[in-house]
Design an enzyme around this catalytic site. Structure first.
Site, short mmCIF file in Angstrom:
data_model
loop_
_atom_site.label_atom_id
_atom_site.label_comp_id
_atom_site.label_asym_id
_atom_site.label_seq_id
_atom_site.Cartn_x
_atom_site.Cartn_y
_atom_site.Cartn_z
N LYS A 127 0.74 -1.34 0.02
CA LYS A 127 0.00 0.06 0.01
C LYS A 127 0.75 1.18 0.05
CE LYS A 127 -4.53 0.93 0.12
NZ LYS A 127 -5.65 -0.05 -0.45
N ASP A 167 -6.89 4.51 -4.85
CA ASP A 167 -7.58 4.16 -3.43
C ASP A 167 -8.37 5.48 -3.29
OD1 ASP A 167 -7.66 2.10 -1.01
OD2 ASP A 167 -7.66 3.98 -0.26
N THR A 211 -14.96 -2.84 -7.49
CA THR A 211 -15.28 -2.94 -6.08
C THR A 211 -16.69 -2.96 -5.59
OG1 THR A 211 -13.02 -1.95 -5.73
CG2 THR A 211 -14.27 -2.28 -3.83
N ASN A 242 -16.05 5.73 -6.05
CA ASN A 242 -16.14 4.70 -6.99
C ASN A 242 -17.01 3.55 -6.47
OD1 ASN A 242 -15.16 5.36 -9.33
ND2 ASN A 242 -13.04 4.33 -9.16
N SER A 382 -7.85 -5.77 -10.78
CA SER A 382 -6.62 -5.26 -10.88
C SER A 382 -5.65 -6.40 -11.42
CB SER A 382 -6.09 -4.64 -9.70
OG SER A 382 -6.55 -3.40 -9.47
#
Ligand code: GLU
Length: 450
Positions: A127, A167, A211, A242, A382
């Site tokens: 991350k 993100d 997502t 999103n 992804s």
């Protein structure tokens, strides 16, 4: 807690005393792993599995210097935490938000390791991000920031090394600027170095919605378990980025309705649900000003309640926190319990405090699903983007969507099975953590003490 776990947890706490978010997620995961670790403590201890899992492979922190439109200098902090590469190259998003610290990155990187494992794709955990927020910045400022950020990050990433994505605060625009700068510096077409790209230069169809879509596919499986369908269900969501938007769109397609959604300024109650052109309006509203959802109420003549969250409303069947971490604390959990709602489906990364999560899991009329499993459709897609980049080929939207559905069904089934095998019954939270853990632990043991 088993003594091996307790020892590791104490060490993690002593080593990272100020990292509240990181300690929160470690504690939550450890609690779930108890029955598994108890059975195999000797093996895990011999290979130092837990202590290695709690210490990132490496953490990179750097200064990002950029100038605003008036030529004034700004200094931000950039991060990339490469957490675990036992099952694949580091993979995980970049978060650009003013509250980002190393603690945020570590909590997200730790969670990402388990989440990515659940997808059954070859994706390690990582991350990154910055305490820079794109909110209120001009397009040119965002571009300069992204270029400055990548000027440092590029040497640490690569399609077989570490693959960042979006993100909070990082969407298609930011990924485009980051990709452009990576390509400029390296002068190669390493298309798979970032995911969430635009379709014109190697992005995957369905990635922006993945997502949210994945979360709804997972929800459909949960409902099936209780002999219910999604048709006619009313959903309350927090966040309309999103993820929230993807939930609204898929829910509408499947005959359900998002009747409540919350933003930073309050919440909207639209009894007819967010459907049709309202979905497009949300995109417009967000692009203009991501801090206010009130314009939706003004446009469609529905109720707006300022300054609070929509948790605890009585006329919904499903709650889906999809905004950010620790959105639901004990006070909100009590309201949710009192409302009589049946399904609490986490979507944002760690949207529930550990205390609130314990309350909700204990409550007999509520089924809780954990974010690591529910939101894994994003990173899974992804992974599909990386596959397409490697093949130099594009799948159709239908092909990607089909793979996403299969992945979410498998994640759900693996979680149910893992909990049952561990003697926990129908426990999606523990099952998700256990299933994610087992694959990483197996790979770490096989690869020796590295
Ligand atoms: N930021 C997303 C997550 O929390 C997506 C990560 C990715 O696609 O690499 O899973």
């Amino acid at each position: 807690m088993h003594q091996y776990m307790q020892r590791v947890y104490d060490e993690v706490k002593a080593r990272n005393p100020h990292e509240k978010l990181f300690l929160q997620t470690v504690e939550e995961v450890f609690e779930s792993l108890e029955p598994i670790v108890e059975k195999n403590a000797e093996l895990y201890e011999k290979y130092g599995v837990l202590e290695r899992m709690c210490e990132p492979d490496r953490m990179i922190q750097f200064r990002v210097t950029w100038a605003d439109d008036n030529g004034m200098p700004h200094v931000n902090r950039g991060f990339r935490v490469q957490f675990n590469s036992a099952i694949g190259p580091y993979k995980g998003g970049l978060r650009f938000a003013s509250d980002v610290t190393l603690d945020t990155m570590k909590f997200l990187g730790f969670e990402q390791t388990f989440k990515n494992s659940l997808t059954s794709l070859p994706l390690g955990g990582g991350k990154g991000g910055s305490d820079f927020s794109p909110i209120g910045k001009s397009d040119a400022e965002v571009m300069r920031f992204c270029q400055a950020f990548m000027t440092e990050l590029w040497r640490h990433i690569g399609p077989d090394v570490d693959v960042p994505a979006g993100d909070i605060g990082v969407g298609g625009r930011e990924i485009g600027y980051l990709y452009g700068q990576y390509k400029r510096i390296k002068a190669v077409w390493e298309n798979g170095v970032l995911t969430g790209k635009g379709f014109s230069y190697g992005g995957s169809l369905i990635r922006p919605e993945a997502t949210g879509y994945g979360a709804v596919y997972y929800l459909v499986e949960v409902l099936k378990h209780f002999g219910e369908t999604i048709e006619g269900k009313r959903i309350a969501v927090s966040g309309y980025g999103n993820v929230g938007w993807g939930i609204m769109k898929k829910a509408a397609q499947l005959g359900a309705k998002v009747t409540y959604f919350a933003g930073p300024d309050g919440y909207i109650h639209d009894p007819d649900g967010v459907t049709g052109d309202k979905l497009d309006f949300i995109l417009e509203m967000r692009a203009k000003d991501p801090m206010h959802c009130k314009p939706y109420a003004d446009k469609y003549g529905v109720e707006f309640v300022p300054g609070t969250k929509c948790w605890g409303v009585k006329d919904v069947d499903i709650i889906m926190p999809a905004a950010t971490q620790n959105d639901v604390n004990e006070e909100w959990a009590q309201k949710i319990i009192d409302s009589g709602v049946k399904y609490y489906i986490e979507v944002a990364n760690m949207p529930t405090t550990n205390e609130a999560l314990a309350m909700l899991r204990k409550c007999e009329h509520i089924t809780v699903a954990p974010s690591k499993a529910v939101n894994a459709g994003g990173v899974a897609t992804s992974g599909f983007e990386m596959s397409q980049n490697s093949m130099r080929y594009n799948w159709t939207a239908e092909e990607v969507d089909e793979k996403l559905q299969v992945t979410m069904k498998n994640i759900y089934a693996a979680s149910v099975e893992a909990a049952e095998k561990a003697g926990l019954g129908y426990d999606l939270v523990a099952g998700g953590n256990i299933a994610g853990f087992l694959r990483v632990a197996d790979a770490m043991i096989a690869q020796g003490l590295v």
